[in-house]
Design an enzyme around this catalytic site. Structure first.
Site, PDB file in Angstrom:
ATOM      1  N   SER A 134       0.816  -1.221   0.000  1.00  0.00           N
ATOM      2  CA  SER A 134       0.000   0.000   0.000  1.00  0.00           C
ATOM      3  C   SER A 134       0.848   1.269   0.000  1.00  0.00           C
ATOM      4  O   SER A 134       1.902   1.337   0.639  1.00  0.00           O
ATOM      5  CB  SER A 134      -0.867  -0.001   1.260  1.00  0.00           C
ATOM      6  OG  SER A 134      -1.422   1.265   1.480  1.00  0.00           O
ATOM      7  N   GLU A 136       0.145   3.647   1.718  1.00  0.00           N
ATOM      8  CA  GLU A 136       0.204   4.058   3.126  1.00  0.00           C
ATOM      9  C   GLU A 136       1.586   3.800   3.723  1.00  0.00           C
ATOM     10  O   GLU A 136       1.978   4.434   4.698  1.00  0.00           O
ATOM     11  CB  GLU A 136      -0.851   3.307   3.943  1.00  0.00           C
ATOM     12  CG  GLU A 136      -2.244   3.873   3.846  1.00  0.00           C
ATOM     13  CD  GLU A 136      -2.367   5.252   4.462  1.00  0.00           C
ATOM     14  OE1 GLU A 136      -2.120   5.414   5.656  1.00  0.00           O
ATOM     15  OE2 GLU A 136      -2.727   6.194   3.725  1.00  0.00           O
ATOM     16  N   TYR A 157      -1.661  -0.060  10.668  1.00  0.00           N
ATOM     17  CA  TYR A 157      -1.901  -0.721   9.370  1.00  0.00           C
ATOM     18  C   TYR A 157      -0.681  -0.564   8.463  1.00  0.00           C
ATOM     19  O   TYR A 157      -0.184  -1.532   7.881  1.00  0.00           O
ATOM     20  CB  TYR A 157      -3.145  -0.102   8.712  1.00  0.00           C
ATOM     21  CG  TYR A 157      -3.316  -0.444   7.253  1.00  0.00           C
ATOM     22  CD1 TYR A 157      -3.914  -1.646   6.865  1.00  0.00           C
ATOM     23  CD2 TYR A 157      -2.893   0.430   6.248  1.00  0.00           C
ATOM     24  CE1 TYR A 157      -4.073  -1.965   5.514  1.00  0.00           C
ATOM     25  CE2 TYR A 157      -3.049   0.122   4.905  1.00  0.00           C
ATOM     26  CZ  TYR A 157      -3.647  -1.083   4.549  1.00  0.00           C
ATOM     27  OH  TYR A 157      -3.800  -1.392   3.212  1.00  0.00           O
TER      28      TYR A 157
HETATM   29  P1  NDP Z   1     -11.433  -4.666   1.451  1.00  0.00           P
HETATM   30  O1  NDP Z   1     -11.453  -4.157   2.842  1.00  0.00           O
HETATM   31  O2  NDP Z   1     -12.551  -4.339   0.527  1.00  0.00           O
HETATM   32  O3  NDP Z   1     -11.326  -6.278   1.485  1.00  0.00           O
HETATM   33  C1  NDP Z   1     -10.498  -6.922   2.410  1.00  0.00           C
HETATM   34  C2  NDP Z   1     -10.696  -8.412   2.262  1.00  0.00           C
HETATM   35  O4  NDP Z   1      -9.901  -9.076   3.267  1.00  0.00           O
HETATM   36  C3  NDP Z   1     -12.140  -8.884   2.497  1.00  0.00           C
HETATM   37  O5  NDP Z   1     -12.410  -9.965   1.651  1.00  0.00           O
HETATM   38  C4  NDP Z   1     -12.103  -9.346   3.943  1.00  0.00           C
HETATM   39  O6  NDP Z   1     -13.115 -10.278   4.267  1.00  0.00           O
HETATM   40  C5  NDP Z   1     -10.730 -10.000   3.958  1.00  0.00           C
HETATM   41  N1  NDP Z   1     -10.213 -10.234   5.291  1.00  0.00           N
HETATM   42  C6  NDP Z   1     -10.295  -9.447   6.389  1.00  0.00           C
HETATM   43  N2  NDP Z   1      -9.704 -10.031   7.440  1.00  0.00           N
HETATM   44  C7  NDP Z   1      -9.273 -11.241   7.027  1.00  0.00           C
HETATM   45  C8  NDP Z   1      -8.633 -12.329   7.663  1.00  0.00           C
HETATM   46  N3  NDP Z   1      -8.331 -12.308   8.954  1.00  0.00           N
HETATM   47  N4  NDP Z   1      -8.322 -13.422   6.910  1.00  0.00           N
HETATM   48  C9  NDP Z   1      -8.644 -13.478   5.603  1.00  0.00           C
HETATM   49  N5  NDP Z   1      -9.266 -12.467   4.944  1.00  0.00           N
HETATM   50  C10 NDP Z   1      -9.579 -11.366   5.650  1.00  0.00           C
HETATM   51  O7  NDP Z   1     -10.033  -4.229   0.826  1.00  0.00           O
HETATM   52  P2  NDP Z   1      -9.657  -3.888  -0.700  1.00  0.00           P
HETATM   53  O8  NDP Z   1     -10.278  -4.887  -1.581  1.00  0.00           O
HETATM   54  O9  NDP Z   1      -9.875  -2.447  -0.915  1.00  0.00           O
HETATM   55  O10 NDP Z   1      -8.080  -4.087  -0.661  1.00  0.00           O
HETATM   56  C11 NDP Z   1      -7.478  -5.341  -0.969  1.00  0.00           C
HETATM   57  C12 NDP Z   1      -6.069  -5.371  -0.405  1.00  0.00           C
HETATM   58  O11 NDP Z   1      -5.307  -4.322  -0.967  1.00  0.00           O
HETATM   59  C13 NDP Z   1      -5.954  -5.207   1.099  1.00  0.00           C
HETATM   60  O12 NDP Z   1      -4.869  -5.967   1.544  1.00  0.00           O
HETATM   61  C14 NDP Z   1      -5.658  -3.725   1.270  1.00  0.00           C
HETATM   62  O13 NDP Z   1      -4.973  -3.510   2.479  1.00  0.00           O
HETATM   63  C15 NDP Z   1      -4.787  -3.486   0.062  1.00  0.00           C
HETATM   64  N6  NDP Z   1      -4.792  -2.149  -0.495  1.00  0.00           N
HETATM   65  C16 NDP Z   1      -5.966  -1.549  -0.855  1.00  0.00           C
HETATM   66  C17 NDP Z   1      -5.955  -0.325  -1.469  1.00  0.00           C
HETATM   67  C18 NDP Z   1      -7.204   0.368  -1.888  1.00  0.00           C
HETATM   68  O14 NDP Z   1      -7.150   1.574  -2.142  1.00  0.00           O
HETATM   69  N7  NDP Z   1      -8.324  -0.321  -2.007  1.00  0.00           N
HETATM   70  C19 NDP Z   1      -4.678   0.371  -1.755  1.00  0.00           C
HETATM   71  C20 NDP Z   1      -3.500  -0.371  -1.350  1.00  0.00           C
HETATM   72  C21 NDP Z   1      -3.575  -1.586  -0.755  1.00  0.00           C
HETATM   73  P3  NDP Z   1     -14.601  -9.782   4.685  1.00  0.00           P
HETATM   74  O15 NDP Z   1     -15.311  -9.472   3.383  1.00  0.00           O
HETATM   75  O16 NDP Z   1     -15.155 -10.958   5.400  1.00  0.00           O
HETATM   76  O17 NDP Z   1     -14.446  -8.566   5.537  1.00  0.00           O
HETATM   77  P1  GDR Z   2      -6.972   5.602   3.334  1.00  0.00           P
HETATM   78  O1  GDR Z   2      -8.491   5.732   2.844  1.00  0.00           O
HETATM   79  O2  GDR Z   2      -6.814   5.876   4.776  1.00  0.00           O
HETATM   80  O3  GDR Z   2      -6.159   6.419   2.382  1.00  0.00           O
HETATM   81  O4  GDR Z   2      -6.704   4.042   3.128  1.00  0.00           O
HETATM   82  P2  GDR Z   2      -9.754   6.439   3.516  1.00  0.00           P
HETATM   83  O5  GDR Z   2     -10.745   6.586   2.425  1.00  0.00           O
HETATM   84  O6  GDR Z   2     -10.185   5.763   4.764  1.00  0.00           O
HETATM   85  O7  GDR Z   2      -9.178   7.880   3.939  1.00  0.00           O
HETATM   86  C1  GDR Z   2      -8.640   8.779   2.977  1.00  0.00           C
HETATM   87  C2  GDR Z   2      -8.470  10.147   3.614  1.00  0.00           C
HETATM   88  O8  GDR Z   2      -9.759  10.699   3.898  1.00  0.00           O
HETATM   89  C3  GDR Z   2      -9.716  11.287   5.190  1.00  0.00           C
HETATM   90  N1  GDR Z   2     -11.079  11.348   5.741  1.00  0.00           N
HETATM   91  C4  GDR Z   2     -11.864  10.303   6.051  1.00  0.00           C
HETATM   92  N2  GDR Z   2     -11.659   8.964   5.896  1.00  0.00           N
HETATM   93  C5  GDR Z   2     -12.671   8.131   6.271  1.00  0.00           C
HETATM   94  N3  GDR Z   2     -12.514   6.809   6.100  1.00  0.00           N
HETATM   95  N4  GDR Z   2     -13.828   8.594   6.813  1.00  0.00           N
HETATM   96  C6  GDR Z   2     -14.069   9.928   6.980  1.00  0.00           C
HETATM   97  O9  GDR Z   2     -15.127  10.322   7.476  1.00  0.00           O
HETATM   98  C7  GDR Z   2     -13.039  10.826   6.581  1.00  0.00           C
HETATM   99  N5  GDR Z   2     -12.929  12.171   6.573  1.00  0.00           N
HETATM  100  C8  GDR Z   2     -11.746  12.484   6.071  1.00  0.00           C
HETATM  101  C9  GDR Z   2      -8.771  10.390   5.972  1.00  0.00           C
HETATM  102  O10 GDR Z   2      -8.334  11.070   7.160  1.00  0.00           O
HETATM  103  C10 GDR Z   2      -7.691  10.144   4.940  1.00  0.00           C
HETATM  104  O11 GDR Z   2      -6.766  11.182   4.939  1.00  0.00           O
HETATM  105  C11 GDR Z   2      -7.151   3.364   1.971  1.00  0.00           C
HETATM  106  C12 GDR Z   2      -7.416   1.902   2.360  1.00  0.00           C
HETATM  107  O12 GDR Z   2      -8.010   1.252   1.259  1.00  0.00           O
HETATM  108  C13 GDR Z   2      -6.109   1.201   2.700  1.00  0.00           C
HETATM  109  O13 GDR Z   2      -6.357  -0.187   2.874  1.00  0.00           O
HETATM  110  C14 GDR Z   2      -5.130   1.405   1.545  1.00  0.00           C
HETATM  111  O14 GDR Z   2      -3.908   0.780   1.839  1.00  0.00           O
HETATM  112  C15 GDR Z   2      -4.926   2.882   1.275  1.00  0.00           C
HETATM  113  O15 GDR Z   2      -6.183   3.455   0.949  1.00  0.00           O
HETATM  114  C16 GDR Z   2      -3.978   3.136   0.113  1.00  0.00           C
END
Ligand code: NDP
Ligand code: GDR
Length: 347
Positions: A134, A136, A157
């Site tokens: 990520s 992050e 995280y």
């Molecule tokens: P989601 O939160 O939508 O999905 C996470 C998935 O992980 C779900 O299927 C969830 O299951 C599963 N999960 C949670 N806990 C466990 C566990 N203990 N064992 C096995 N599976 C588990 O995330 P995204 O699809 O957005 O992201 C996919 C991956 O990419 C993650 O690793 C995230 O950290 C990473 N990532 C995401 C980014 C983004 O912007 N979306 C950017 C960079 C990295 P359940 O449905 O049951 O909750």
């Molecule tokens: P992020 O995504 O932390 O970048 O992680 P998120 O959408 O949660 O936050 C982005 C930014 O928005 C600000 N923010 C808020 N965020 C949430 N969730 N709720 C609010 O009400 C709110 N108001 C302002 C946050 O402070 C932050 O700056 C996502 C996840 O998908 C991670 O798993 C992944 O690794 C990173 O993106 C890349």
């Protein structure tokens, strides 16, 4: 020979798009689902239930906290490629549940890598491994961040993802595992979880538009993110595992905007003034914030031939239009006397 893929986190946003992509390429796709007290397969139900379930799509119970189960699933599935997308992926929640987050996001990766190593040793079969890293991990490092930028993580995280990143490199260098870290910047879609800020905004804006709610409570509006479309990003994951050599890649659009700008784009599409509806709630502030992420996707472009196809305006429009249809359905249900679906995501 049909290739076999195993996806952890298949029920999540990315898991669902990746499963669709791999099925469209002729793979047999297996996903790990964790047990929940309510159904948690909404995003993939179209692939495995209904009139025409896809015969190449299979689900298995498992969890990244359960090493034995991971090893058993590998024996059963015998995959060519493993995509590790499972995670407690909410940054704010990781401050509330740091130990759990580190166990799943960090230690979970070493459990899976060791299960793969043991499986390969006993079966003689080779596996290619993708790790969902990520942006992050870059935390407070100055933009534009690239593969050589130093990690400065700012949450439990992000620290866990950094740990996982180096465990993947260590397995590559120590055991010759074909393992890649994708360092993906934020990517969104109509399937994005509703507690992440983009989807929280598009759900609220569209519900405000049809009269189902009036206020939206948010935290820091000044943070900037490089937001792309999840459907584009899963293509980059797959491409990483098709290369001759394993490596690590940043996947990003190269452009960033603030939450404030995203509010303007989404409410603007609905002819609404966001300033009349948004209120700041300190509950959504984080103990440490990541101010500005903007990735340099040059290496992915050059070596994977990958380009983002969806810009932020198109992405915002796609999410607003999809959520407007959802809000209109909710309105019909309410007007028909059915209870309004509760919309109170905790974070
Ligand atoms: P989601 O939160 O939508 O999905 C996470 C998935 O992980 C779900 O299927 C969830 O299951 C599963 N999960 C949670 N806990 C466990 C566990 N203990 N064992 C096995 N599976 C588990 O995330 P995204 O699809 O957005 O992201 C996919 C991956 O990419 C993650 O690793 C995230 O950290 C990473 N990532 C995401 C980014 C983004 O912007 N979306 C950017 C960079 C990295 P359940 O449905 O049951 O909750
Ligand atoms: P992020 O995504 O932390 O970048 O992680 P998120 O959408 O949660 O936050 C982005 C930014 O928005 C600000 N923010 C808020 N965020 C949430 N969730 N709720 C609010 O009400 C709110 N108001 C302002 C946050 O402070 C932050 O700056 C996502 C996840 O998908 C991670 O798993 C992944 O690794 C990173 O993106 C890349």
């Amino acid at each position: 020979m049909q290739k076999i893929a195993l996806i952890t986190g298949v029920t999540g946003q990315d898991g669902s798009y990746l499963a669709e992509l791999l099925l469209s390429k002729g793979y047999q796709v297996h996903g790990i689902v964790r047990r929940a007290s309510l159904f948690n397969t909404d995003r993939i139900d179209h692939l495995h239930v209904g009139e025409a379930p896809n015969p190449s799509f299979h689900l298995h119970y498992g969890d990244l906290s359960d090493a034995g189960a991971l090893r058993n699933v590998l024996d059963d599935v015998q995959p060519d490629e493993v995509y590790n997308l499972g995670a407690q992926s909410h940054v704010r929640v990781s401050f509330d549940q740091p130990e759990y987050t580190v166990d799943v996001v960090g230690v979970g990766v070493i459990r899976l890598l060791e299960a793969i190593r043991s499986y390969m040793k006993h079966s003689g079969k080779k596996i290619r491994f993708y790790q969902a890293g990520s942006s992050e991990m870059f935390g407070s490092a100055k933009p534009r961040q690239h593969e050589g930028t130093r990690f400065e993580p700012r949450s439990p995280y992000a620290c866990a993802k950094v740990y996982a990143h180096y465990q993947v490199i260590n397995h590559r260098e120590s055991y010759g595992l074909f393992a890649c870290n994708g360092i993906l910047f934020n990517h969104e879609s109509p399937r994005r979880g509703e507690t992440f800020v983009t989807r929280k905004i598009t759900r609220a804006a569209t519900r405000i538009k049809v009269g189902l709610q009036d206020k939206l409570f948010l935290g820091n509006l000044d943070a900037k993110r490089d937001w792309g479309f999840a459907g584009d990003y899963v293509e980059a994951m797959w491409r990483m595992l098709q290369q001759d050599q394993p490596d690590d890649y940043v996947v990003a659009t190269g452009e960033s905007i603030s939450i404030r700008d995203f509010l303007g784009l989404t409410f603007g599409r609905l002819d609404l003034d966001w300033q009349k509806h948004v209120e700041i709630d300190p509950r959504y502030f984080r103990p440490a914030e990541v101010d500005h992420l903007e990735g340099d996707p040059g290496k992915s472009r050059k070596f994977l031939g990958w380009e983002p196809k969806t810009d932020i305006r198109t992405l915002a429009a796609m999410m607003v239009d999809s959520d407007l249809r959802l809000a209109q359905k909710e309105l019909v249900l309410r007007d028909a006397g059915h209870a309004e679906a509760p919309r109170a995501g905790y974070r």
